[in-house]
Write a protein that holds these residues in place. Structure first.
Motif, PDB file in Angstrom:
ATOM      1  N   UNK A 282       0.834  -1.193   0.000  1.00 50.93           N
ATOM      2  CA  UNK A 282       0.000   0.000   0.000  1.00 50.93           C
ATOM      3  C   UNK A 282       0.871   1.246   0.000  1.00 50.93           C
ATOM      4  N   UNK A 283       0.646   2.127  -0.982  1.00 51.93           N
ATOM      5  CA  UNK A 283       1.345   3.413  -1.035  1.00 51.93           C
ATOM      6  C   UNK A 283       0.347   4.508  -0.705  1.00 51.93           C
ATOM      7  N   UNK A 284       0.604   5.223   0.394  1.00 53.50           N
ATOM      8  CA  UNK A 284      -0.300   6.277   0.841  1.00 53.50           C
ATOM      9  C   UNK A 284      -0.083   7.555   0.040  1.00 53.50           C
ATOM     10  N   UNK A 285      -0.949   8.536   0.259  1.00 54.85           N
ATOM     11  CA  UNK A 285      -0.918   9.759  -0.541  1.00 54.85           C
ATOM     12  C   UNK A 285       0.361  10.565  -0.358  1.00 54.85           C
ATOM     13  N   UNK A 286       1.083  10.369   0.760  1.00 57.00           N
ATOM     14  CA  UNK A 286       2.329  11.107   0.999  1.00 57.00           C
ATOM     15  C   UNK A 286       3.560  10.363   0.495  1.00 57.00           C
ATOM     16  N   UNK A 287       3.343   9.202  -0.124  1.00 60.50           N
ATOM     17  CA  UNK A 287       4.458   8.407  -0.631  1.00 60.50           C
ATOM     18  C   UNK A 287       4.925   7.332   0.319  1.00 60.50           C
ATOM     19  N   UNK A 288       4.439   7.325   1.542  1.00 60.66           N
ATOM     20  CA  UNK A 288       4.782   6.274   2.507  1.00 60.66           C
ATOM     21  C   UNK A 288       4.264   4.930   1.998  1.00 60.66           C
ATOM     22  N   UNK A 289       5.104   3.900   2.102  1.00 63.34           N
ATOM     23  CA  UNK A 289       4.702   2.568   1.646  1.00 63.34           C
ATOM     24  C   UNK A 289       4.563   1.619   2.832  1.00 63.34           C
ATOM     25  N   UNK A 290       3.571   0.738   2.735  1.00 62.16           N
ATOM     26  CA  UNK A 290       3.337  -0.280   3.751  1.00 62.16           C
ATOM     27  C   UNK A 290       3.261  -1.642   3.070  1.00 62.16           C
ATOM     28  N   UNK A 291       4.008  -2.595   3.589  1.00 59.65           N
ATOM     29  CA  UNK A 291       3.820  -3.993   3.221  1.00 59.65           C
ATOM     30  C   UNK A 291       2.878  -4.560   4.272  1.00 59.65           C
ATOM     31  N   UNK A 292       1.691  -4.972   3.842  1.00 57.53           N
ATOM     32  CA  UNK A 292       0.638  -5.380   4.763  1.00 57.53           C
ATOM     33  C   UNK A 292       0.540  -6.902   4.775  1.00 57.53           C
ATOM     34  N   UNK A 293       0.733  -7.490   5.940  1.00 55.58           N
ATOM     35  CA  UNK A 293       0.745  -8.940   6.073  1.00 55.58           C
ATOM     36  C   UNK A 293      -0.672  -9.501   6.169  1.00 55.58           C
ATOM     37  N   UNK A 294      -0.759 -10.823   6.145  1.00 56.56           N
ATOM     38  CA  UNK A 294      -2.049 -11.523   6.201  1.00 56.56           C
ATOM     39  C   UNK A 294      -2.804 -11.208   7.486  1.00 56.56           C
ATOM     40  N   UNK A 295      -4.125 -11.193   7.405  1.00 59.74           N
ATOM     41  CA  UNK A 295      -4.955 -10.978   8.576  1.00 59.74           C
ATOM     42  C   UNK A 295      -4.782  -9.612   9.202  1.00 59.74           C
ATOM     43  N   UNK A 296      -4.663  -8.576   8.361  1.00 59.58           N
ATOM     44  CA  UNK A 296      -4.373  -7.227   8.862  1.00 59.58           C
ATOM     45  C   UNK A 296      -5.379  -6.216   8.346  1.00 59.58           C
ATOM     46  N   UNK A 297      -5.714  -5.240   9.210  1.00 58.34           N
ATOM     47  CA  UNK A 297      -6.548  -4.115   8.818  1.00 58.34           C
ATOM     48  C   UNK A 297      -5.769  -2.827   9.030  1.00 58.34           C
ATOM     49  N   UNK A 298      -5.815  -1.930   8.037  1.00 56.39           N
ATOM     50  CA  UNK A 298      -5.167  -0.632   8.135  1.00 56.39           C
ATOM     51  C   UNK A 298      -6.217   0.441   7.838  1.00 56.39           C
ATOM     52  N   UNK A 299      -6.298   1.456   8.693  1.00 62.26           N
ATOM     53  CA  UNK A 299      -7.221   2.577   8.505  1.00 62.26           C
ATOM     54  C   UNK A 299      -6.395   3.843   8.339  1.00 62.26           C
ATOM     55  N   UNK A 300      -6.715   4.660   7.341  1.00 64.34           N
ATOM     56  CA  UNK A 300      -5.897   5.832   7.029  1.00 64.34           C
ATOM     57  C   UNK A 300      -6.736   6.835   6.242  1.00 64.34           C
ATOM     58  N   UNK A 301      -6.378   8.115   6.276  1.00 64.92           N
ATOM     59  CA  UNK A 301      -7.119   9.105   5.491  1.00 64.92           C
ATOM     60  C   UNK A 301      -6.717   9.053   4.024  1.00 64.92           C
ATOM     61  N   UNK A 302      -7.651   9.337   3.141  1.00 69.95           N
ATOM     62  CA  UNK A 302      -7.313   9.397   1.718  1.00 69.95           C
ATOM     63  C   UNK A 302      -6.290  10.498   1.441  1.00 69.95           C
ATOM     64  N   UNK A 303      -6.365  11.559   2.229  1.00 72.96           N
ATOM     65  CA  UNK A 303      -5.415  12.663   2.139  1.00 72.96           C
ATOM     66  C   UNK A 303      -5.005  13.073   3.542  1.00 72.96           C
ATOM     67  N   UNK A 304      -3.712  13.302   3.761  1.00 69.03           N
ATOM     68  CA  UNK A 304      -3.242  13.745   5.065  1.00 69.03           C
ATOM     69  C   UNK A 304      -3.389  15.260   5.186  1.00 69.03           C
ATOM     70  N   UNK A 305      -4.077  15.692   6.239  1.00 66.04           N
ATOM     71  CA  UNK A 305      -4.222  17.115   6.516  1.00 66.04           C
ATOM     72  C   UNK A 305      -3.857  17.344   7.976  1.00 66.04           C
ATOM     73  N   UNK A 306      -3.676  18.573   8.375  1.00 65.34           N
ATOM     74  CA  UNK A 306      -3.371  18.871   9.761  1.00 65.34           C
ATOM     75  C   UNK A 306      -1.889  18.752  10.072  1.00 65.34           C
ATOM     76  N   UNK A 307      -1.577  18.678  11.370  1.00 62.32           N
ATOM     77  CA  UNK A 307      -0.184  18.708  11.825  1.00 62.32           C
ATOM     78  C   UNK A 307       0.476  17.341  11.849  1.00 62.32           C
ATOM     79  N   UNK A 308      -0.297  16.265  11.760  1.00 62.19           N
ATOM     80  CA  UNK A 308       0.266  14.913  11.811  1.00 62.19           C
ATOM     81  C   UNK A 308      -0.329  14.036  10.723  1.00 62.19           C
ATOM     82  N   UNK A 309       0.355  12.933  10.443  1.00 60.20           N
ATOM     83  CA  UNK A 309      -0.137  11.892   9.541  1.00 60.20           C
ATOM     84  C   UNK A 309      -0.395  10.652  10.402  1.00 60.20           C
ATOM     85  N   UNK A 310      -1.647  10.277  10.567  1.00 60.77           N
ATOM     86  CA  UNK A 310      -1.979   9.176  11.470  1.00 60.77           C
ATOM     87  C   UNK A 310      -2.678   8.041  10.738  1.00 60.77           C
TER      88      UNK A 310
END
Length: 391
Positions: free
Chosen positions: A194-222
Motif C-alpha cells: 500500500x502506497x499512501x498519498x504522501x508516498x509512505x509505503x506499507x507492506x501489509x501482512x495476512x490478517x491485517x486491517x489498516x485505517x488511514x485518510x485518503x489525504x493527510x491534513x493537519x499537523x500529523x499523519x496518522x
C-alpha cells in the motif's frame, strides 16, 4: 433510461452503474439488447464500454451503488433460475462466483455506514466502523470513503493513492476527492503493498486491517493498524507520522520499521530497521525512544527493549519466516495466518520450541511435512485444513 447520460463517461464510470454491472454479471437478454442499442446509437461510447467490460473481467470489482429490495428479489430469482438451468454445465462455477459478488455488492451498505455523530478523529472512526478481519470474504477489501468498495481477488495486491485517483495493480479504479478514511482489510492468506498519498509505503501482512485518510491534513499523519505491517515512511519534519494500535502509538518523522499488533495476540512488537521512533503506551503514556536494531515488546502492561537481528523480523516481506527458540504452537498460528488455511494442533506443541527459517513460497503441506523430520509430530489433511499431532 436516457442513453445521453453516458456522454462524457470514462470506462471506469461504467463500473459504477448498476445496469452495466447487472449486464456483465447475469447476461440477461433485455440487458444485452439495451447495451447493443447504446453502442449502436453512440458509437463513440463503444470502445469505452468494451474497455469497461475488459476491466470487469479482471480480478477487481468496484461497487458503490444501492439496490432496492424489489431489485434484490428480482435479481436473486433470475440468478437462481439460471443456475438451475445450467446446473449440469461447467459454467456453474462462474455463476457461483458471481453470486458471491452479488452478496458482497448488496451487503456493503449494511456493514459500512458512517456514524453521523462521530468525531472526525482517527480512533473515533475506527471504533465507530469496526470491520472484522475474520469475515467470510477471502478477497482483499478496500473501503474507499463511506459508500465505495473495491474487492481484489489477487493474492498480493499493489494499491497506490495518487494525486487524484487510486490505482490497483497499475489500473486507475477510483477517484480520490475526499479526506475521508479508507480501510484496507487483508484476509488470511493474502498480502498487499500500500502506497499512501504522501508516498509512505506499507507492506501489509495476512490478517491485517489498516485505517488511514485518503489525504493527510493537519499537523500529523496518522494511521491505525490491527495486524502486521512493515513501513517505509516518507520524511516530513513538519508533519510527523503516527501509527496507532490498540495498545501503543509509534511516532516517527521518516524511517523504516515493523509493527506487529494483532489484537488476538498477547503482545505488540515494534522493530526498528533505520531512523528513529518514539513509542507511547496507551496505558501509562510513558515514552520510549528506539534506535536501529532494537525491538520494543509490550505484553500485559510490561515493556522490554532489546537488540535483535532486524532481518529475522522483516523477512516475511520477502517470503521468509524466521523462528528463534519459538514455541511450535506459535509458529503454527503464524503459518495458518500467512497461508489462510486452518491448522489444528495438540496442546503438546506448546512444550516444543524451534529455531530456523521457513520458505513461505512453498506449499503449506510441504512446510508442515518438513517439520516432521525435526520434531516428533505427524501431519494429516483434515476437513480442508491440517491437523498436527504429537507422537
Amino acid at each position: 433510461m436516457e442513453i445521453s447520460k453516458y456522454q462524457g463517461y470514462k470506462a471506469i464510470d461504467f463500473l459504477k452503474e448498476d445496469d452495466f454491472l447487472r449486464w456483465n454479471l447475469f447476461q440477461l437478454e433485455e440487458d444485452n439488447a439495451y447495451w447493443t442499442k447504446v453502442m449502436a446509437e453512440c458509437p463513440e461510447l463503444k470502445p469505452l464500454i468494451e474497455d469497461a467490460v475488459e476491466l470487469y473481467k479482471t480480478q477487481v470489482r468496484l461497487n458503490d451503488y444501492p439496490l432496492t429490495s424489489a431489485q434484490v428479489e428480482v435479481y436473486h430469482d433470475t440468478f437462481q433460475h439460471r443456475v438451475t438451468q445450467r446446473r449440469k454445465r461447467r459454467t456453474l462455477t462462474y455463476w457461483l462466483s458471481g453470486a458471491a459478488s452479488v452478496l458482497l455488492l448488496l451487503g456493503i451498505h449494511q456493514i459500512y455506514k458512517p456514524n453521523a455523530n462521530q468525531e472526525p478523529g482517527l480512533l473515533d472512526f475506527v471504533h465507530a466502523n469496526s470491520l472484522s478481519i475474520d469475515s467470510d470474504s477471502k478477497d482483499i477489501q478496500l473501503y474507499v470513503a463511506s459508500d465505495q468498495l473495491i474487492t481484489i481477488e489477487e493474492k498480493e495486491a499493489d494499491i497506490a493513492y495518487n494525486t487524484d485517483s487510486i490505482q490497483v495493480t497499475g489500473k486507475s479504479l477510483a477517484e480520490v476527492n475526499t479526506t475521508e478514511y479508507s480501510q484496507l482489510v487483508v484476509p488470511k492468506g493474502k498480502r498487499s503493498r500500500l502506497t499512501l498519498s504522501d508516498g509512505t509505503t506499507l507492506h501489509v501482512n495476512s490478517g491485517t486491517k489498516v485505517v488511514y485518510p485518503n489525504r493527510f491534513t493537519g499537523d500529523t499523519r496518522e494511521i491505525y493498524v490491527n495486524g502486521e505491517v512493515f513501513l517505509d515512511v516518507t520524511h516530513n519534519e513538519k508533519q510527523p507520522f503516527i501509527v496507532r494500535t490498540s495498545e501503543i502509538a509509534v511516532r516517527v518523522l521518516g524511517t523504516k520499521f515493523n509493527v506487529q499488533a494483532y489484537e488476538e495476540d498477547a503482545g505488540t512488537q515494534v522493530v526498528l530497521a533505520s531512523g528513529a521512533v518514539q513509542i507511547t503506551s496507551n496505558e501509562n503514556a510513558k515514552k520510549i525512544d528506539l534506535t536501529p536494531s532494537q525491538i520494543y515488546d509490550y505484553k500485559a502492561g510490561q515493556v522490554s527493549v532489546t537488540r535483535v537481528d532486524v532481518e529475522r523480523y522483516i523477512s516475511w516481506v520477502q517470503g521468509i519466516l524466521y523462528a528463534e527458540d519459538e514455541r511450535l504452537d506459535v509458529l503454527m498460528t503464524k503459518l495458518s495466518r500467512y497461508y489462510g488455511e486452518e491448522i489444528l494442533f495438540d496442546e503438546g506443541l506448546v512444550n516444543q520450541k524451534c529455531t530456523g527459517k521457513v520458505d513461505l513460497k512453498n506449499d503449506l503441506g510441504e512446510v508442515l511435512n518438513g517439520l516432521t523430520f525435526s520434531f516428533p509430530i505427524s501431519v494429516k489433511q483434515e476437513n480442508g485444513g491440517y491437523r498436527v499431532s504429537t507422537k
